[in-house]
Enzyme design. Sequence first.
Site: not given
Ligand SMILES: Nc1ncnc2c1ncn2[C@@H]1O[C@H](COP(=O)(O)OP(=O)(O)OP(=O)(O)O)[C@@H](O)[C@H]1O
Ligand SMILES: [Mg+2]
Lengths: 402, 282
Positions: A59-62, A79, A178
Amino acid sequence: MLATASPSEPCCAIFLFVLATHKHDLADLRFCNLPRHQEAKHSEGENAKYESMCLVGEGTYGFVFKAKERASQKKVAIKKFKATKEGEGISLTAYREIMLLREIDHENIIKVRDVAIHPEEKTLSLIMDYAEYDLSEIIRYHHHTLQTPPTPYSIKSCLWQVLNAIHYLHSNWICHRDLKPSNILVMAEGPEQGLVKIADFGLARIFQSPLRPLCENGVVVTIWYRAPELLFGSKHYTRSVDVWAIGCIFAELLTTNPLFPGKEKDTKNPNLFQDVQIEKLFQVLGKPNQHMWPDINALPDWKTKNPSKWKGTLIEKKWNQYPEAHPDNLRKVQNMPNDNHAFDLLSRMLEYDPTKRINTADALDHPYFKEDPLPGANMFRPAGSKYAPAPYPARQPMKAQK
Amino acid sequence: MAANFWVSSHQKQLKTKEELERTSNLRDKLELQLTSEDIRRIKMHFVTEIQNLGKKLFLRQRVIASAIVYMRRFYSKCSFKDHSPLLIAPTCLYISSKVEECSIQSPAYKISGEMKKLDNTWPYTTNDVLMCEFYILECLQFFLIVYHPYRSLIDYLSDCKLSKGPMDMAWNLLNDSYCTELSLTCSPYIIALAAIYIASTVCEVDLRGWFSELNVEMREVMAASSELLEYYESIKRMEKERALMTPISALLARIPAKSSQNTSHPMHNNTSYGQQRISGRF
Ligand SMILES: Nc1ncnc2c1ncn2[C@@H]1O[C@H](COP(=O)(O)OP(=O)(O)OP(=O)(O)O)[C@@H](O)[C@H]1O
Ligand SMILES: [Mg+2]
């Protein structure tokens, strides 16, 4: 992405690749067990606690990895937040996510089991329950492979659980901010099969807290699910922005198409990015006016962009082509089912004026949820039916992008 | 939870006074020969440090108050001997400024810079603050949402209609409650009521009727009040006996301050730090 199912395929190779290229050194993790309210024993040798399997999300943050807890063989998701600039320490996103998830205890919200810290890299990882699906993949699979929307039971159960989680957050003065299909996870197996779990609290906020612009470090988050008041420049995040997003997701479940698919990303020209999104709303719902939304004139970007002043933009050129806003416009959306209760609830969630938009309590109380099929805790099949594997292929490991 | 104190981690972490006394600063008592009174004075000293630093950085009172609570929670589990308050106190402020999303640019640099200005012998660097951030978060088990009594005080004051004199006094009492360990033992609304209780008694305003209609445990309000009063007593005592007392500088000198030059990691002198703490508490 969801083309074929390949259960338990070892994906170490990809993981090693990620390790080598991105320095995701999971070996030196230090774990701190996070029991909820009871004392838990500490397992010896934290390093050996989780066996990493593959990258499943970026994702954007991780980065999100699939892993296994060695002791229990339970699948977990790790994550790992991206590191911040030199001297910044742990990112604010990580702070928000962890401090809220530490307080939250709800069956429709993802649980954090553990936190691993990486002091040298100035970042940390959250260890969560592993959810095999997220709504963006489920919807994509229905769109491309099955070519039919999920069943009315599935849609209703899913929506009900999302509302249930957000109602809980809202009653606790937390705004998620979000919500989008990829942040809504669904469990595949075991007693929690078909249970919806809201994830990604990186933008979530307690209401009273001061606000930050939605672009941090130049990354702009998806705006397809962004409420009109925000598109018109409101700085106030209220609960109703989450309800708008849920409305968009509801429509996407019903039709398998995103309702307002604007531009995906455009960091070069944020104005155009925003205008394209506004224009999507106008095309589908019609253009709002002061009569239906009295406060609209107070919004900074509506004033400057009201038709006469919208000079030179694509919105000005096409202003006369947009229909006037009317609830029935939504009916014309491709594949919109002819279900009156579902449609009524949807149009109340997509009310332009945030003060008129339905709240989560009233949404949960809507007749849609009281008529057959009644919503259930397993969105794949109603209570009482025989246990069967979830009807979707498992997550595919992701290749690390540059 | 975020808006409901009753199901929050804050509420669940409250301890009794006795529990707190039993777990706090254990090694300091044994190995640094510090008395409970010494420990109290050292903490008060660092509460003042946090306040000074916070004012220099124009941080809001809430941010300062949270930092003080973090520091007190930290030392309810760890000791000065292992973790010098010289580093822990400013880092707590660093953490609370992030939790409250204050818009200071590069807060870690600002904090270490201000610390150096306040005390040019301060032996740490920005990187020490950044490292310490992790260990404090870990020790706090990532429970970061803190409830303060300010909100309750505002609500109660508008209800009980005190005049300006006692009202100002209640506010001062409330601010001074951070010089005590009340934030670790008492619900914030009880602290707010204790402040009102003392202020009304001192100013001879009869609020007995108002209190009795509140439907709160008056015993708890009294206990909190007497702890606040004890704090004022101790100040008076200290003033009188200043000549006989070990000066605070001598107490601080007993705490090993770690020079960041010699050790790669100020928190890591005790190598089993992480393990010891994880297995001990989690
Ligand atoms: N507990 C989990 N089990 C399985 N897959 C997960 C889980 N948490 C996150 N993911 C996968 O990882 C992706 C990114 O996670 P998350 O949305 O928490 O991160 P992010 O960096 O904040 O993403 P974004 O800013 O792009 O929404 C999710 O869209 C999902 O597909
Ligand atoms: Mg996300």
